[in-house]
Design an enzyme around this catalytic site. Structure first.
Site, mmCIF file in Angstrom:
data_model
loop_
_atom_site.group_PDB
_atom_site.id
_atom_site.type_symbol
_atom_site.label_atom_id
_atom_site.label_comp_id
_atom_site.label_asym_id
_atom_site.label_seq_id
_atom_site.Cartn_x
_atom_site.Cartn_y
_atom_site.Cartn_z
ATOM 1 N NE ARG A 1 4.553 21.993 1.087
ATOM 2 C CZ ARG A 1 5.071 22.294 2.387
ATOM 3 N NH1 ARG A 1 6.310 21.815 2.616
ATOM 4 N NH2 ARG A 1 4.145 22.174 3.337
ATOM 5 C CG ASP B 1 -1.277 25.865 4.224
ATOM 6 O OD1 ASP B 1 -1.847 25.381 5.092
ATOM 7 O OD2 ASP B 1 0.102 25.887 4.093
ATOM 8 N NE ARG C 1 8.833 23.824 0.850
ATOM 9 C CZ ARG C 1 8.838 22.642 1.769
ATOM 10 N NH1 ARG C 1 8.443 23.143 2.888
ATOM 11 N NH2 ARG C 1 8.853 21.386 1.434
ATOM 12 N NE ARG D 1 10.840 32.655 3.548
ATOM 13 C CZ ARG D 1 11.736 31.710 3.252
ATOM 14 N NH1 ARG D 1 11.050 30.520 2.727
ATOM 15 N NH2 ARG D 1 13.210 31.722 3.069
ATOM 16 C CE1 TYR E 1 0.081 20.264 10.315
ATOM 17 C CE2 TYR E 1 -1.462 19.091 8.673
ATOM 18 C CZ TYR E 1 -0.113 19.441 9.090
ATOM 19 O OH TYR E 1 0.716 18.962 8.479
#
Length: 358
Positions: free
Chosen positions: A40, A89, A44, A53, A166
């Site tokens: 990652r 992703d 973020r 974002r 998911y």
């Protein structure tokens, strides 16, 4: 290992590589130091990412090659890692297979119409990956061009079990009880779904290789929720298919968080590397995995919130525990969003400056 993975210091597109440490490590060749990247790393915790974002939705960022490339390059420029990992992703795969996938800022993934029974498999399909996921391949080609050989490029996909979690649960969960119950109460349907995900993932990763990735990582984020027997039956048997389809074409790493009990089985797939989290000692991981595979990890991401001198001390201890050969320094899971950039840099620089003795 075949000659297809024993290349000289060039990327898969033929551009000379200025830094091929990670590839040499995965091929079992000697290196002057331990290579380092962070799961990652593109995203973020970086202020420049947060600005993007605020302007674009998650899937706009993923599906616009110029944005995905810009985000992928940020940690190369700002943190100095030894490899780039494409900004994307794992849930692009269920989306390509026909399920609606939303990523809600601050809340995570949401699939409003999940798979619950055999008839629901009629709503999904094994896609033409070029048609449905072409934006990923465009981003890879553009990133490759912009990197211009500075560091290798990593592609990735989720392991079939993690994707099923998911697709069945419909959202994130700490336990994925509904996904597990689906596998236990409807095993035939579960295995049909797992095979569909596997076939899609193989096609997707093969196309990533054609688009220029130098290595791939398979993320089994929820592998640790399964017992050793269930991990073999529900997860590893499908990861094995993916590795078998790719290992002659590209360097491969399996990261199954929490599934350290099955390191020997994962090593037997023929993958070139295994990611481990911080809950297993490096010495035990090496004992279980054997000497012929690279270990990647295993710094606790929360430790990056420590003062910088503590980070430097802890990273040094990690490097000493793994030793000079067969190790890629990384976190034991993705970097947290509240980690200061200077702390991420301290992690990377400590690895880069460390010299193993002897």
């Amino acid at each position: 290992m075949t000659s297809s993975t024993q290349q000289t210091a060039t990327t898969t597109s033929g551009t000379p590589l200025q830094n091929d440490l990670i590839l040499r490590t995965l091929r079992g060749e000697p290196t002057e130091r331990t290579p380092v990247w962070m799961m990652r790393q593109a995203g973020r915790y970086l202020p420049d990412y947060i600005k993007l974002r605020e302007k674009y939705s998650f899937f706009e960022r993923c599906e616009t090659p110029e944005l995905a490339t810009e985000i992928t390059l940020q940690p190369i420029d700002q943190v100095g890692v030894d490899a780039a990992i494409i900004f994307s992703d794992i849930l692009v795969v269920p989306k390509a297979m026909g399920l609606e996938v939303q990523l809600l800022e601050g809340k995570g993934p949401f699939l409003p119409d999940p798979i619950k029974q055999a008839s629901d498999l009629n709503r999904i399909y094994i896609p033409d990956v070029e048609e449905k996921l072409g934006y990923v391949f465009d981003a890879l080609r553009l990133t490759k061009k912009e990197l211009n050989g500075r560091v290798p490029l990593i592609g990735f996909a989720g392991a079939p079990w993690t994707i099923l979690c998911y697709m069945v649960q419909g959202k994130g969960s700490k336990t994925f009880d509904e996904a597990k119950a689906f596998c236990y109460t409807q095993p035939e349907t579960a295995h049909r779904l797992l095979q569909m995900i596997t076939d899609t993932t193989i096609a997707y990763l093969k196309q990533q290789v054609k688009a220029g990735v130098d290595m791939i990582q398979i993320f089994d984020s929820w592998g640790g929720l399964l017992s050793p027997a269930d991990f073999e039956n529900i997860s590893l048997r499908y990861i094995r298919q993916i590795v078998a389809a790719l290992k002659e074409e590209v360097l491969t790493i399996i990261f199954a968080k929490g599934a350290w009990h099955s390191l020997d089985g994962m090593a037997a797939t023929g993958a070139h590397g295994l990611g481990i989290d911080w809950c297993i000692k490096p010495q035990l991981a090496r004992q279980m995995a054997g000497d012929n595979i690279v270990l990647q990890g295993n710094f606790d991401p929360a430790k990056l919130l420590s003062p910088i001198p503590v980070i430097e001390q802890e990273v040094t201890a990690m490097l000493q525990a793994f030793g000079p050969k067969g190790h890629i320094a990384n976190l034991g899971h993705g970097i947290l969003p509240n980690v200061p950039v200077d702390h991420a840099k301290a992690f990377v620089n400590t690895v880069k400056n460390y010299q193993h003795k002897g």
